[in-house]
Design a protein around this motif. Structure first.
Motif, mmCIF file in Angstrom:
data_model
loop_
_atom_site.group_PDB
_atom_site.id
_atom_site.type_symbol
_atom_site.label_atom_id
_atom_site.label_comp_id
_atom_site.label_asym_id
_atom_site.label_seq_id
_atom_site.Cartn_x
_atom_site.Cartn_y
_atom_site.Cartn_z
ATOM 1 N N ALA A 126 -8.697 2.148 2.300
ATOM 2 C CA ALA A 126 -7.996 2.716 1.154
ATOM 3 C C ALA A 126 -8.991 3.420 0.238
ATOM 4 N N SER A 130 -5.692 6.857 1.707
ATOM 5 C CA SER A 130 -6.657 6.215 2.595
ATOM 6 C C SER A 130 -7.491 7.249 3.333
ATOM 7 N N ARG A 151 -9.277 2.480 9.037
ATOM 8 C CA ARG A 151 -8.768 3.041 7.788
ATOM 9 C C ARG A 151 -9.309 2.217 6.634
ATOM 10 N N HIS A 166 -8.212 -2.357 4.512
ATOM 11 C CA HIS A 166 -9.148 -1.842 5.511
ATOM 12 C C HIS A 166 -8.828 -2.409 6.884
ATOM 13 N N ARG A 193 0.831 -1.207 0.000
ATOM 14 C CA ARG A 193 0.000 0.000 0.000
ATOM 15 C C ARG A 193 0.865 1.256 0.000
#
Length: 498
Positions: free
Chosen positions: A174, A78, A172, A190, A71
């Motif tokens: 993305a 995010s 969180r 996530h 990521r």
């Protein structure tokens, strides 16, 4: 195999056995240090005790946990929800039997007690006073003891910890699950508070959704936009889970001002009907995929339950028919057989499996097109079966075979002596860190051959998705299991609070 209430470590073992049975190569003790897209593919660099490995594939899926390297290096943005509570957990011995199994709420927070292994108890605490300022520091037995004693309002003696962990309601998701040839799945895409046990199932549903789409894309059977539909389908589901867990944390706050709201929920759940609604939310059984077009019937986008089906060959069920990884066109009774649906799907013969069966109570339709992941793509009563097939699987053709190119071989000099040899067959390298809770920079999978240089030849394998053998792919009438799908998942110890 039933997996309900299956311990996570047992579930992981089953997955690994299944992966190895499909030819997946498992590498442990590796840490991914580089991911970049390059010349129509992706290059992944990993390091371990044996040295460095460079892998190439058409795609990479980052399923490498909350601190995902994929990521970060993939440039994903995010949406973040800061932590408001702090929590500790561990498997420990409790002296004196002062904690009973169950959920215990005081004016300072919560203690959740479950049976552990070897006579230990699995403890979880939730301190609603605010987030922990030392969240990067490994918890200690003394810290857990102080927290349990403070919330309980009496001294509790703990000993012999099997493991300890800390977490929070930090959440969180993305902003996108795809950037070019790089995808995110699971905790990399996530994270949320683990109450309700929705994290593991949400990540697995990501993998099921993306897995068949990558397999079809690699074989050349994917319609335009099929890979993009992964983000459109799974990101809203994760956003919904985050909303659910934030609501649950709000109800867990011990303040007296929330007592009327808690009492209302208790009354609603005791009524029965609303409990089913909430259970469907937690299990994701109520997920309805976004509409593909302006109009659709009731069934389209819904998950098909595993109903029993009576065919000319005997009794079976939906799961058994989906085992080959192909879409199903189910024709129910005389209406289905005589509705002209099989003729409309003839251009996708060999790819779409047509099954004639008796009518099923509760499925009031003549025909259903079921995706490989069990969701309904089309239902009779609406025109355009051929259009839906083309949207999902590309233009109609009577010949659906795909011959992948061969993969460059790794020479002995390119393969360190201490690592299992990665041969010219582009097998998956499915790996996890030695300690799950510290596997923050794992990558979802390493595939294809390894080399120390960046040669331009990219094999048609799928890093962290699927890889094809170097021989010709079988005709679509056979199982798609030869498209090996693997995920190197970075997970914690949490299977849920239920």
């Amino acid at each position: 195999m039933a997996v309900l209430k299956c311990a996570q470590e047992v579930l992981e073992s089953h997955f690994e056995v299944r992966a190895r049975g499909l030819g997946v190569r498992v590498l442990r003790g590796c840490r991914v240090v580089g991911v970049r897209q390059w010349r129509g593919g992706v290059v992944v660099t990993a390091r371990g005790a044996f040295g460095s490995v460079v892998c190439r594939g058409l795609f990479v899926v980052g399923a490498d946990g909350a601190r995902s390297v994929v990521r970060e290096q993939g440039g994903f943005e995010s949406r973040v929800y800061p932590a408001t509570v702090s929590a500790l957990a561990g498997d420990v011995r409790v002296e004196g039997g002062v904690l009973e199994v169950g959920w215990h709420r005081t004016e300072r927070g919560w203690i959740v007690v479950k049976e552990g292994v070897g006579g230990r108890l699995r403890l979880r605490t939730v301190n609603c006073g605010g987030p922990c300022a030392r969240w990067r520091v490994e918890p200690t037995l003394e810290e857990l003891r102080r927290e349990v004693s403070w919330i309980a309002g009496r001294e509790v003696v703990l000993g012999e910890p099997l493991w300890l962990s800390r977490f929070s309601d930090f959440s969180r998701v993305a902003s996108s699950y795809r950037r070019g040839r790089v995808f995110l799945a699971g905790d990399a895409a996530h994270v949320h508070f683990p109450v309700g046990g929705q994290g593991l199932s949400t990540g697995l549903l990501d993998a099921v959704d993306l897995g068949w789409k990558l397999a079809f894309a690699v074989r050349g059977w994917a319609g335009e936009g099929l890979l993009d539909s992964y983000d459109a389908e799974r990101r809203p589901a994760a956003q919904r889970v985050i909303a659910h867990t934030r609501a649950q944390v709000a109800l867990m706050r011990p303040g007296p001002e929330l007592e009327p709201l808690r009492a209302l929920f208790v009354e609603l759940l005791a009524g029965g009907g609303e409990a089913g609604v909430l259970a469907s939310m937690v299990s994701a059984q109520d997920t309805v995929l976004p509409a593909r077009g302006q109009h659709r019937g009731y069934w389209e986008g819904r998950f098909l339950p595993n109903v029993e089906l009576v065919t000319g060959e005997g009794r079976t069920d939906v799961i058994a028919l989906l085992g080959g990884g192909r879409p199903l066109l189910l024709l129910f009774g005389a209406r289905g057989a005589g509705g002209g649906f099989e003729e409309q799907a003839r251009g996708w013969a060999g790819l779409v499996r047509v099954v004639r069966c008796e009518e099923v109570a509760g499925l009031e339709c003549a025909a259903l097109l079921v995706r490989p992941d069990g969701y309904i793509a089309w239902a009779s009563g609406r025109e355009g079966l051929a259009g839906v097939l083309e949207e999902y699987f590309g233009a109609a053709t009577h010949s659906r075979t795909h011959t992948p190119a061969s993969t460059p071989s790794a020479t002995p000099a390119q393969t360190p002596a201490l690592t299992p040899a990665l041969t010219s067959t582009p097998v998956m390298a499915l790996a996890s860190a030695t300690a799950l809770e510290r596997s923050s920079s794992s990558v979802s999978a390493l595939s294809a051959s390894a080399s120390s240089s960046e040669a331009p030849g990219l094999a048609p394998s799928v890093s962290a998705g699927s890889s094809l053998s170097s021989s010709a792919a079988p005709a679509p009438s056979s199982s798609l299991s030869s498209v090996r799908v693997g995920v190197w998942v970075s997970v914690g110890w949490w299977c849920g609070w239920g």
